[in-house]
Design an enzyme around this catalytic site. Structure first.
Site, short mmCIF file in Angstrom:
data_model
loop_
_atom_site.label_atom_id
_atom_site.label_comp_id
_atom_site.label_asym_id
_atom_site.label_seq_id
_atom_site.Cartn_x
_atom_site.Cartn_y
_atom_site.Cartn_z
N ASN A 210 -2.79 -6.64 8.83
CA ASN A 210 -2.43 -6.23 7.48
C ASN A 210 -3.31 -7.02 6.49
OD1 ASN A 210 -1.18 -8.76 6.88
ND2 ASN A 210 0.81 -8.02 7.60
N GLY B 264 -2.70 2.08 1.25
CA GLY B 264 -3.30 2.77 2.39
C GLY B 264 -3.90 1.80 3.39
N THR C 253 -4.38 -2.67 7.28
CA THR C 253 -3.33 -1.95 6.55
C THR C 253 -3.06 -2.68 5.24
OG1 THR C 253 -1.52 -3.13 7.63
CG2 THR C 253 -2.32 -1.12 8.71
N GLY D 247 -0.34 -1.62 2.92
CA GLY D 247 0.91 -1.13 2.33
C GLY D 247 0.69 0.13 1.50
N ASP E 217 4.98 -1.98 12.63
CA ASP E 217 5.17 -1.47 14.00
C ASP E 217 5.10 0.05 14.01
OD1 ASP E 217 5.54 -4.08 14.92
OD2 ASP E 217 7.72 -3.96 14.72
#
Length: 169
Positions: free
Chosen positions: A41, A74, A69, A71, A111
């Protein structure tokens, strides 16, 4: 396990996740070097760069592909410098976030994203398709309470994917 997989030429997906802070820079480099895909992330991405002292280009050169990632912003899919056993459509793709119908609980969204990504890869779909499916799965998850609470079936997910991205899953 990753060392064994890499030594046998088995593409592996590396996601250090919440364990990333426990790695020293060299340990992290050993873990990710030769990986098929590195998935992190945005926080993990910045921490990984800080710990290794490497920028995006240098880290991407060590893996087959990089997925970051972000959030509601995108995700980024980038081809790396190593061989990868998965289809990658372009050198760099910005994958839009699917807007959640409601925001209830973010627990498990990462996940859910990875489940969509891995589901697509196992079925021979491109990494970008997997990231799009991951985005959808994250949006479905955040709308429900609990870590594993998506209640739609395969057909409903495929229908929503087509509505969001204009292509069939």
């Amino acid at each position: 396990y990753t060392e064994e997989m890499k030594s046998r030429g088995i593409p592996c997906v590396i996601h250090p996740g919440q364990q990333l802070p426990t790695f020293e820079g060299e340990e992290l480099l050993d873990l990710l070097t030769g990986a098929g895909i590195l998935v992190v992330n945005d926080y993990e991405w910045l921490l990984g760069q800080e710990k290794t002292g490497l920028d995006e280009d240098a880290i991407a050169e060590r893996v087959g592909a990089l997925v970051v990632t972000r959030g509601a912003e995108g995700s980024l899919v980038r081809r790396g410098g190593q061989a990868v056993g998965f289809e990658i459509e372009s050198e760099r793709s910005e994958i839009p976030c699917v807007k959640a119908e409601k925001v209830v609980d973010p627990t498990g969204c990462g996940d859910a994203y990875r489940s969509g990504l891995l589901h697509a890869l196992v079925r021979g779909l491109s990494l970008e398709t997997g990231a799009r499916l991951g985005s959808l799965m994250g949006a479905l998850k955040v709308a429900e309470a609990g870590p594993q609470s998506i209640s739609l079936d395969r057909d409903a997910i495929a229908s929503r994917f087509e509505a969001e991205f204009g292509t069939q899953l």
